[in-house]
Design a protein around this motif. Structure first.
Motif, PDB file in Angstrom:
ATOM      1  N   GLY B 204      -2.741  -5.277  -7.437  1.00 43.64           N
ATOM      2  CA  GLY B 204      -3.603  -4.695  -8.458  1.00 43.64           C
ATOM      3  C   GLY B 204      -4.143  -3.345  -8.016  1.00 43.64           C
ATOM      4  O   GLY B 204      -4.161  -2.384  -8.789  1.00 43.64           O
ATOM      5  N   ARG B 205      -4.572  -3.281  -6.748  1.00 46.52           N
ATOM      6  CA  ARG B 205      -5.101  -2.002  -6.249  1.00 46.52           C
ATOM      7  C   ARG B 205      -3.996  -0.955  -6.198  1.00 46.52           C
ATOM      8  O   ARG B 205      -4.217   0.209  -6.514  1.00 46.52           O
ATOM      9  CB  ARG B 205      -5.706  -2.195  -4.856  1.00 46.52           C
ATOM     10  CG  ARG B 205      -7.074  -2.862  -4.902  1.00 46.52           C
ATOM     11  CD  ARG B 205      -7.511  -3.370  -3.547  1.00 46.52           C
ATOM     12  NE  ARG B 205      -7.601  -2.307  -2.561  1.00 46.52           N
ATOM     13  CZ  ARG B 205      -7.491  -2.497  -1.252  1.00 46.52           C
ATOM     14  NH1 ARG B 205      -7.279  -3.711  -0.779  1.00 46.52           N
ATOM     15  NH2 ARG B 205      -7.576  -1.488  -0.418  1.00 46.52           N
ATOM     16  N   ARG B 210      -2.882   3.318  -5.800  1.00 46.29           N
ATOM     17  CA  ARG B 210      -2.800   3.417  -4.339  1.00 46.29           C
ATOM     18  C   ARG B 210      -1.471   2.818  -3.910  1.00 46.29           C
ATOM     19  O   ARG B 210      -1.415   1.741  -3.343  1.00 46.29           O
ATOM     20  CB  ARG B 210      -3.945   2.637  -3.683  1.00 46.29           C
ATOM     21  CG  ARG B 210      -5.318   2.994  -4.219  1.00 46.29           C
ATOM     22  CD  ARG B 210      -6.183   3.732  -3.230  1.00 46.29           C
ATOM     23  NE  ARG B 210      -5.767   3.577  -1.850  1.00 46.29           N
ATOM     24  CZ  ARG B 210      -6.519   2.978  -0.917  1.00 46.29           C
ATOM     25  NH1 ARG B 210      -7.688   2.488  -1.232  1.00 46.29           N
ATOM     26  NH2 ARG B 210      -6.085   2.903   0.321  1.00 46.29           N
ATOM     27  N   LEU B 213      -0.272   0.841  -0.738  1.00 48.15           N
ATOM     28  CA  LEU B 213      -0.646  -0.543  -0.458  1.00 48.15           C
ATOM     29  C   LEU B 213       0.515  -1.506  -0.680  1.00 48.15           C
ATOM     30  O   LEU B 213       0.461  -2.657  -0.279  1.00 48.15           O
ATOM     31  CB  LEU B 213      -1.817  -0.967  -1.350  1.00 48.15           C
ATOM     32  CG  LEU B 213      -3.158  -0.313  -1.037  1.00 48.15           C
ATOM     33  CD1 LEU B 213      -4.191  -0.710  -2.072  1.00 48.15           C
ATOM     34  CD2 LEU B 213      -3.627  -0.711   0.354  1.00 48.15           C
TER      35      LEU B 213
END
Lengths: 214, 361
Positions: B204-205, B210, B213
């Motif tokens: 999700g991040r 990003r 990740l």
């Protein structure tokens, strides 16, 4: 917002801390059990506490008990509880007093980062956030005589979202309809359920939830 | 030679039995007025114990029946033994007298040795001797059966006790299964679910801009898979079926944080249920020793012993293990379900020894 986390899984705790920092929140403390959480709240007085229900030592409901204590001692601190599975009893205990700044989410909801952050924002702003799954289970008791059975499909959807703590504007957004349409549905379902037309937003959620669990 | 010694022992036992029968008869007659007295009961039990020793029976296994009825029942049998021995002695005495007279060249009772007469006495003597010796053996066998029957467990009672045992172990199995399930649920929720939530959060991040990740998320997914394998193995060591106990135990030793020495000496594969139980006994004991006792060395021994598999786990830890604790009581129930024996010896200060005896019948 200033958020304190209580979660015993190191992995998840670290992940949550990172996520919150990335979103611009402050995390003055992240702890792994109920006692440490109460101590951290006493020290930092955060805006919101995010707490896991099952924590050491007994892995039963430490987190929930800590959450209730925090609500009792510092009513200005908002609480978002994360649970492994739907426990109606926990949800009920949490909303027994009032649902201003209270949330109850399934832990898996954290995986949907957007939903989780929205719920956190809602709770932080003094609103409510109840997991769709919790609401669904509360709604699942429809029988022939149940007034819920008299709702249209659309009204049921609106009721579900309302019980989760969404405002009329958010409900309109979620269902892709106009806000006035939502207001119409809300009025009609309040009539069908014989609920008083309260204007206060949190009272509205409370009324709905109390109706659902009665 | 051995046969002769055994024969003499039997003779002695039956002769002694005749004497004790008379003593016991006297005892019974004297104590008849005060039958309910506990001292009488104790004395009777002592007498019965002596009888059991004379008959080479284990008295401790024969505590079911009352000693008084037994003593009353065995008195006539003892007297019968005495009569048989008296006949034997009388016959032998006569034989000796006849032979002695004839050896001195004197007639015995007016009879002189002639071929028909010697043959007659010889054959008659041998037949009588055989009957008397058979009598001695028979009386001894009868004595033993009587003792087993009257002092041993009553078949109905034994069955009732067995049913109670089974009911208890059945309830125990249900409880053990439930607690295992609780542990599996916890393994899934507190381990795997957290990993998957963390992984989804990473993704999700990453999606929120990003992308670096993703690499971490990929590693996290590998970890979650490893965790899943471990949880599944804890639920049921599927490798046990294909690898056998020895290999599976070697795996336990490998995964343990504390050094584990395994000595597994089985000539053939025990039944599946026994293998599984043995595996879980070792697993739980090793986990406990590493987690709670602070052991530095754990030795695991598995060997066969007259149709049972004996599992022994020793550790040099702090001791003080509670057999009533969750893990160990679950093991005890699992072993009881197989009619096995389970023992935990764990004095404060150690060492701790967990022993399970699993019948393979």
């Amino acid at each position: 917002m200033r958020v304190i986390l209580a979660e015993d899984s190191t992995l998840l705790r670290e992940g949550l801390v990172r996520l919150l920092l990335e979103e611009g929140h402050k995390v003055p403390a992240a702890v792994s059990d109920g006692d440490a959480l109460v101590a951290a709240v006493a020290e930092h007085r955060p805006d919101v506490v995010v707490v896991d229900v099952r924590m050491p030592p007994t892995h039963t409901d430490e987190g929930l008990r800590a959450a209730l204590e925090i609500r009792r001692r510092w009513s200005e601190v908002k609480v978002l509880v994360l649970s492994q599975y739907v426990e109606k009893r926990y949800a009920t205990e949490l909303m027994s007093a009032d649902v201003e700044g209270v949330g109850y989410l399934l832990k898996d909801r954290v995986a949907q980062v957007g939903d989780f952050l929205d719920a956190l924002e809602r709770v932080g702003a003094g609103g409510a956030a109840f997991d769709p799954e919790v609401v669904r289970q509360l709604l699942a008791r429809t029988t022939q005589v149940d007034p819920l059975a008299r709702l249209t499909a659309r009204e049921r959807e609106v009721l579900e979202l309302m019980a989760q703590g969404l405002t009329n504007a958010s409900i309109a957004q979620a269902l892709h309809v106009s806000q006035s349409a939502v207001e119409k549905h809300v009025n009609s379902l309040f009539d069908k359920l014989r609920l008083s037309h309260t204007t206060g937003y949190s009272r509205r959620v409370l009324a709905v939830l109390h109706f659902l669990k009665s | 030679m051995r046969l002769a010694a055994e024969g003499l022992r039997l003779l002695g036992a039956v002769a002694l039995g005749a004497v004790t029968a008379l003593i016991e008869l006297a005892f019974l007659l004297l104590t008849l007025p005060s039958l309910g007295n506990p001292n009488v009961g104790a004395a009777a039990r002592r007498l019965a114990r002596l009888e059991a020793r004379r008959l080479r029976l284990d008295f401790d296994a024969l505590r079911e029946g009352g000693p008084l009825p037994y003593l009353a029942a065995r008195a006539p049998v003892g007297v019968l033994g005495g009569l048989v021995i008296a006949l034997l002695v009388f016959g032998a005495h006569m034989g000796v007298l006849v032979l002695a007279a004839w050896a001195r060249g004197e007639p015995f009772d007016g009879m002189r040795p002639s071929v028909p007469l010697v043959a007659y006495f010889g054959v008659g003597g041998v037949v009588l001797l055989f009957l008397e010796l058979s009598g001695v053996v028979g009386v001894h066998a009868l004595e033993r059966r009587l003792a087993l029957r009257m002092l041993g467990p009553d078949p109905t009672r034994a069955l009732e006790r067995r049913i109670a045992e089974l009911a208890e172990s059945r309830a125990g199995i249900v409880a053990a299964v439930d607690s295992e399930r609780r542990r599996i649920e916890r393994d899934l929720h507190d381990g795997l679910q957290q990993r998957l939530v963390a992984l989804s959060m990473l993704i999700g991040r990453a999606r929120r801009g990003r992308s670096e990740l993703l690499e971490q998320a990929h590693q996290e997914a590998q970890q979650a898979l490893a965790e899943l394998r471990e949880v599944a193995w804890r639920v049921y060591p599927s490798g046990l079926d294909s690898l056998g106990l020895e290999e599976a135990l070697a795996g336990v030793a490998e995964r343990s944080g504390v050094p584990v020495q395994v000595a597994c000496d089985l000539r053939r594969r025990p039944p599946m249920a026994v293998e599984t139980a043995a595996y879980f006994v070792v697993c739980e004991a090793v986990t406990n020793a590493a987690k709670h006792a602070g052991a530095t060395l754990i030795t695991v021994e598995v060997h066969e012993e007259d149709a049972t598999v004996v599992v022994r786990v020793r550790d040099d830890g702090a001791g003080g293990a509670q057999a009533t604790g969750g893990g160990l009581s679950g093991l005890a129930r699992r072993v009881a379900a197989l009619d096995g024996g389970f023992e935990v010896s764990s004095p404060a200060g150690g060492p701790t020894t967990v022993t399970a005896v699993l019948p393979c019948g």
